[in-house]
Design a protein around this motif. Structure first.
Motif, short mmCIF file in Angstrom:
data_model
loop_
_atom_site.label_atom_id
_atom_site.label_comp_id
_atom_site.label_asym_id
_atom_site.label_seq_id
_atom_site.Cartn_x
_atom_site.Cartn_y
_atom_site.Cartn_z
N GLY A 39 0.83 -1.20 0.00
CA GLY A 39 0.00 0.00 0.00
C GLY A 39 0.86 1.24 0.00
O GLY A 39 2.05 1.17 0.30
N PHE A 213 -3.88 -5.36 0.17
CA PHE A 213 -3.63 -3.98 -0.24
C PHE A 213 -4.36 -3.04 0.71
O PHE A 213 -5.58 -3.15 0.89
CB PHE A 213 -4.08 -3.74 -1.68
CG PHE A 213 -3.97 -2.30 -2.09
CD1 PHE A 213 -2.72 -1.71 -2.29
CD2 PHE A 213 -5.11 -1.51 -2.25
CE1 PHE A 213 -2.62 -0.38 -2.66
CE2 PHE A 213 -5.00 -0.17 -2.61
CZ PHE A 213 -3.76 0.39 -2.82
N ASP A 215 -5.14 1.02 2.04
CA ASP A 215 -5.09 2.43 1.71
C ASP A 215 -5.93 3.19 2.74
O ASP A 215 -7.02 2.75 3.10
CB ASP A 215 -5.62 2.67 0.28
CG ASP A 215 -5.25 4.06 -0.23
OD1 ASP A 215 -4.38 4.70 0.40
OD2 ASP A 215 -5.82 4.50 -1.23
N GLU A 221 -8.33 -4.48 -0.61
CA GLU A 221 -8.43 -5.67 -1.42
C GLU A 221 -7.48 -6.71 -0.86
O GLU A 221 -6.37 -6.39 -0.45
CB GLU A 221 -8.04 -5.32 -2.86
CG GLU A 221 -8.10 -6.47 -3.84
CD GLU A 221 -8.05 -5.96 -5.29
OE1 GLU A 221 -8.01 -4.75 -5.50
OE2 GLU A 221 -8.06 -6.81 -6.19
N GLU A 222 -7.91 -7.96 -0.80
CA GLU A 222 -6.97 -9.01 -0.41
C GLU A 222 -7.31 -10.28 -1.16
O GLU A 222 -8.45 -10.48 -1.58
CB GLU A 222 -7.00 -9.26 1.10
CG GLU A 222 -8.31 -9.81 1.63
CD GLU A 222 -8.19 -10.14 3.12
OE1 GLU A 222 -7.36 -11.00 3.47
OE2 GLU A 222 -8.92 -9.53 3.91
N VAL A 228 -4.17 -10.28 -6.70
CA VAL A 228 -4.09 -8.89 -6.24
C VAL A 228 -3.01 -8.13 -7.01
O VAL A 228 -3.20 -6.98 -7.42
CB VAL A 228 -3.82 -8.82 -4.72
CG1 VAL A 228 -3.64 -7.37 -4.28
CG2 VAL A 228 -4.96 -9.47 -3.95
N PRO A 232 -5.58 -6.88 -10.28
CA PRO A 232 -6.29 -6.23 -9.18
C PRO A 232 -7.69 -5.82 -9.61
O PRO A 232 -7.91 -5.38 -10.74
CB PRO A 232 -5.41 -5.01 -8.88
CG PRO A 232 -4.57 -4.80 -10.09
CD PRO A 232 -4.40 -6.13 -10.73
N HIS A 234 -9.64 -3.65 -7.75
CA HIS A 234 -9.99 -2.31 -7.31
C HIS A 234 -9.15 -1.25 -8.03
O HIS A 234 -7.97 -1.45 -8.27
CB HIS A 234 -9.75 -2.19 -5.80
CG HIS A 234 -10.64 -1.19 -5.16
ND1 HIS A 234 -10.43 0.15 -5.30
CD2 HIS A 234 -11.74 -1.34 -4.37
CE1 HIS A 234 -11.37 0.80 -4.61
NE2 HIS A 234 -12.17 -0.09 -4.04
N THR A 237 -6.03 -0.10 -6.16
CA THR A 237 -4.93 -1.07 -6.22
C THR A 237 -4.22 -0.96 -7.55
O THR A 237 -2.98 -0.95 -7.61
CB THR A 237 -5.48 -2.50 -6.05
OG1 THR A 237 -6.49 -2.49 -5.05
CG2 THR A 237 -4.37 -3.46 -5.67
N ARG A 238 -5.00 -0.88 -8.62
CA ARG A 238 -4.40 -0.78 -9.95
C ARG A 238 -3.53 0.45 -10.07
O ARG A 238 -2.40 0.40 -10.54
CB ARG A 238 -5.51 -0.72 -11.02
CG ARG A 238 -5.96 -2.09 -11.52
CD ARG A 238 -6.64 -1.99 -12.87
NE ARG A 238 -7.87 -1.20 -12.82
CZ ARG A 238 -9.05 -1.68 -12.43
NH1 ARG A 238 -9.16 -2.96 -12.09
NH2 ARG A 238 -10.11 -0.92 -12.40
#
Lengths: 258, 266
Positions: A39, A213, A215, A221-222, A228, A232, A234, A237-238
């Motif tokens: 993150g 991940f 934030d 996200e996991e 991931v 990814p 989300h 995440t991307r």
């Protein structure tokens, strides 16, 4: 309370004054599992790790390690910490004693091991990280990568059941990162339960069973590392992964940049 | 006048002026001072000879004993106060701060008088163990502790926070980590300033003369003053002064060496 999970984190909140760093974290790490936490900086991932061995005291929520509630006010925290190895970004070796003494001092003072026993364990663990020849050196005489491997050996010498890594390669010159990651890979292969805060995406992809991940103090996200890091779901995440994997491709900050 | 001097000319003029002032001051002192009277009063060789060996075997020895006992007591108390200053228990912190402010703010002389007068009054029937030696250790130690506490606290705080975190995460208790990990590192940082404190104490031990001491308990200053009044000549004062320098100058040299070594180790 028997549990297959080595680490269980429930509803964890942590604030520094008005600054809410962790906003409700739930996470389990199974015995033998390797979990990488990734993150952006300031996302709370280091704080999360430090809450596991109570270097930071959570504001709210519970943390269990090996079935013992770490956050219980009546728990013997020194006894719990003996079962948790921790590796820091800045190594934090004891600079006033030799490499061997870095490994024997905690064994003797904390575990009460006899001199000969502690020395034997120290030698074995220095061999594991490939630094048996540095036994009599002082930390300042070692490279950063060597110091970090000694720090890992020091934690291992206590016979921990779980290892926490707080950005273990972030303070290293790029060419020294590989040796440290190799030692961590070896530990993972031996079945050590590990929780790793890192920016090393290739390590996360290859070694981690699961990637988390984070934030802004939450888990976004996991899932399995391949998913991931590879695909990814989300957008945040991307966005983060693009910046990490190809920093040169980032757009110049525009007028509406954060 | 607009001066158009080159840099070389300016440097020459500036240096020349400084040397001229220096030489002028020396010459004025040398010409105006009454050297014969000074020598008569301060440098009588036969008088100086008579001071030996007592000035070494009694006076200097006592000065050293007073200094070391005061230093030892001050170090223990100073460490205690430093740890109190860093305690998580607020009253300890307050008490330590109050102690430091009071004992740094008072002249050492007042504290000596306090130890000599107030302590026997406050605790009638009790003797400070060790007689004069105990009183001196207490008086010097009380003052030194205040300064040393601040030095030790600064030394402990100069050890990076990660050291305590690493020790705690290995399972050390706070106290164990302090003793095994933090203090040995702080110790290296505080050795030069503590040696400096030793020099200061060495000189402050002259305050013993306000406690009232027997002949055998006299230290350098008292010894020098007594003999100066007996002989109506100040030579003993000069010799006593030289005895102080005999110890303080090498100690200062050691401090500078230690500081240089500490600077290199960083």
């Amino acid at each position: 309370m028997p549990t297959p999970n080595e680490i269980e984190i429930r509803g964890l909140h942590k604030s520094f004054g008005d600054n809410e760093v962790l906003r409700g974290i739930d996470l389990e790490v199974a015995t033998g599992e390797v979990v990488c936490v990734i993150g952006p900086s300031g996302s709370g991932k280091s704080t999360l790790l430090r809450c596991v061995n109570l270097l930071e005291e959570p504001t709210r929520g519970q943390v269990f390690v090996g079935g013992t509630e770490v956050t219980d006010l009546d728990v013997d925290i020194d006894a719990v910490r003996r079962r948790i190895g921790m590796v820091f970004q800045q190594f934090n070796l004891f600079p006033h004693v030799t490499v061997t003494e870095n490994l024997t001092l905690p064994q003797r003072r904390v575990l009460g091991r006899a001199k000969g026993h502690a020395a034997r364990v120290a030698r074995d663990n220095l061999e594991r990280v490939g630094l048996a020849d540095k036994a009599d050196a002082y930390p300042a005489q070692l490279s950063g990568g060597q110091q970090q491997r000694v720090a890992i050996a020091r934690a291992l010498a206590m016979g921990p059941e779980v290892m926490l890594f707080d950005e273990p390669t972030s303070a290293l010159d790029p060419e020294l990162v590989g040796d440290v990651l190799a030692v961590m890979r070896m530990l993972a292969a031996e079945g050590m339960t590990m929780m790793v805060v890192t920016h090393e995406m290739s390590f996360a992809r290859e070694v981690a069973d699961r990637v988390v991940f984070m934030d802004e103090g939450r888990i976004v996200e996991e899932g399995p590392a391949a998913q991931v890091v590879g695909e990814p779901r989300h957008a945040r995440t991307r966005h983060f992964l693009t910046r990490i994997l190809d920093p040169a491709a980032a757009e110049p900050p525009g007028p509406d940049a954060p | 006048m607009t001066s158009r001097l080159t840099r070389r000319q300016r440097r020459r003029i500036s240096q020349g002026a400084q040397y001229a002032v220096f030489v002028a001051v020396i010459v004025v002192i040398a010409v105006l001072a009454d050297w014969d009277r000074l020598q008569n009063q301060f440098a009588q060789a036969d008088l100086a000879e008579r001071l030996f060996p007592d000035i070494i075997t009694t006076a200097l020895r006592n000065t050293v004993v007073y200094t070391l006992s005061g230093f030892a007591f001050g170090l223990v108390l100073g460490l205690l106060i430093a740890l109190m200053r860093l305690s998580s228990v607020a009253p300890y912190r307050w008490a330590a701060s109050v102690y430091i402010e009071i004992f740094r703010g008072l002249p050492a002389l007042l504290i000596f008088i306090f130890v000599g007068v107030a302590v026997p009054l406050a605790f009638p029937g009790t003797e400070i163990p060790g007689g004069t030696y105990g009183k001196v250790a207490l008086g010097l130690g009380l003052v030194a502790a205040a300064y040393m506490a601040e030095t030790i606290r600064a030394g402990i705080q100069a050890v990076p926070k990660g050291q305590m975190e690493a020790a705690r995460s290995l399972g050390f208790s706070h106290a164990r980590a302090m003793v095994s990990v933090i203090l040995p590192q702080a110790y290296r940082i505080i050795i030069p300033p503590l040696t400096n404190e030793l020099v200061l104490l060495f000189k402050d031990s002259s305050l013993v003369l306000f406690l009232g001491v027997t002949l055998d308990e006299r230290e350098l200053t008292k010894f020098g003053r007594d003999l100066a009044s007996q002989t109506a000549n100040s030579t003993p004062i000069l010799v006593a002064g030289l005895c102080y320098l005999l110890v303080t100058i090498p100690l200062s040299f050691v401090v500078r060496r230690l500081e240089a070594r500490a600077a290199r180790a960083k």
